[in-house]
Design a protein around this motif. Structure first.
Motif, PDB file in Angstrom:
ATOM      1  N   PRO A 237       0.840  -1.207   0.000  1.00 24.36           N
ATOM      2  CA  PRO A 237       0.000   0.000   0.000  1.00 24.36           C
ATOM      3  C   PRO A 237       0.875   1.257   0.000  1.00 24.36           C
ATOM      4  CG  PRO A 237      -0.773  -1.583   1.639  1.00 24.36           C
ATOM      5  CD  PRO A 237       0.552  -2.082   1.130  1.00 24.36           C
TER       6      PRO A 237
ATOM      7  N   GLU B 147      -5.102   3.097   0.640  1.00 24.30           N
ATOM      8  CA  GLU B 147      -4.732   1.756   0.187  1.00 24.30           C
ATOM      9  C   GLU B 147      -4.412   0.847   1.369  1.00 24.30           C
ATOM     10  OE1 GLU B 147      -1.597   2.151  -2.697  1.00 24.30           O
ATOM     11  OE2 GLU B 147      -2.863   3.337  -4.033  1.00 24.30           O
ATOM     12  N   GLN B 148      -3.832   1.400   2.426  1.00 21.88           N
ATOM     13  CA  GLN B 148      -3.548   0.605   3.619  1.00 21.88           C
ATOM     14  C   GLN B 148      -4.851   0.117   4.246  1.00 21.88           C
ATOM     15  OE1 GLN B 148      -0.400  -0.289   4.802  1.00 21.88           O
ATOM     16  NE2 GLN B 148      -1.557  -1.658   6.125  1.00 21.88           N
TER      17      GLN B 148
ATOM     18  N   TYR C  45      -6.262  -2.608   2.105  1.00 19.08           N
ATOM     19  CA  TYR C  45      -5.444  -3.814   2.302  1.00 19.08           C
ATOM     20  C   TYR C  45      -5.831  -4.522   3.599  1.00 19.08           C
ATOM     21  CZ  TYR C  45      -1.330  -6.679   3.278  1.00 19.08           C
ATOM     22  OH  TYR C  45      -0.498  -7.724   3.581  1.00 19.08           O
TER      23      TYR C  45
END
Length: 116
Positions: free
Chosen positions: A79, A84-85, A88
């Motif tokens: 990420p 994005e983290q 994820y």
């Protein structure tokens, strides 16, 4: 000249097993450009979703491809930002059904952003 694999064939059928080879064709530099910023990522997805709709793919087919792409990203890419983290982390804890629903939600989120 050999033909490259595509996720959607000429008759409009989806081949989700081709997601990984197609993703592997994207250069590292291009992947970095796409993943570096969440807006770039969302814009890239939006363009691909728009193309998929234009060739007649259903929302379910698009979500299946999105799910395969998310699987690929979770396995092969780190990420690059907080959004994005979060995706994820959600992907990691979700079961197959939850991941499929999350893929639908991602498609919906991107489509709504594109429609505005």
């Amino acid at each position: 000249m050999t033909e490259q694999p595509h996720i959607v064939n000429k008759s409009g059928e989806v081949a989700t097993e081709k997601v990984e080879p197609v993703m592997n064709r994207i250069s590292d530099e291009r992947k970095q450009q796409i993943l570096d910023d969440f807006e770039n990522f969302r814009s890239y997805l939006g363009k691909r979703i728009h193309m998929a709709e234009n060739i007649g793919l259903s929302e379910e087919s698009i979500a299946k491809v999105a799910q395969k792409i998310a699987d690929y990203l979770a396995k092969h890419e780190e990420p690059q930002n907080n959004e994005e983290q979060l995706l994820y982390e959600l992907w990691k804890v979700g079961n197959e059904e939850e991941r499929h629903k999350l893929a639908h939600m991602l498609v919906k989120m991107v489509k709504e952003k594109e429609d505005k």
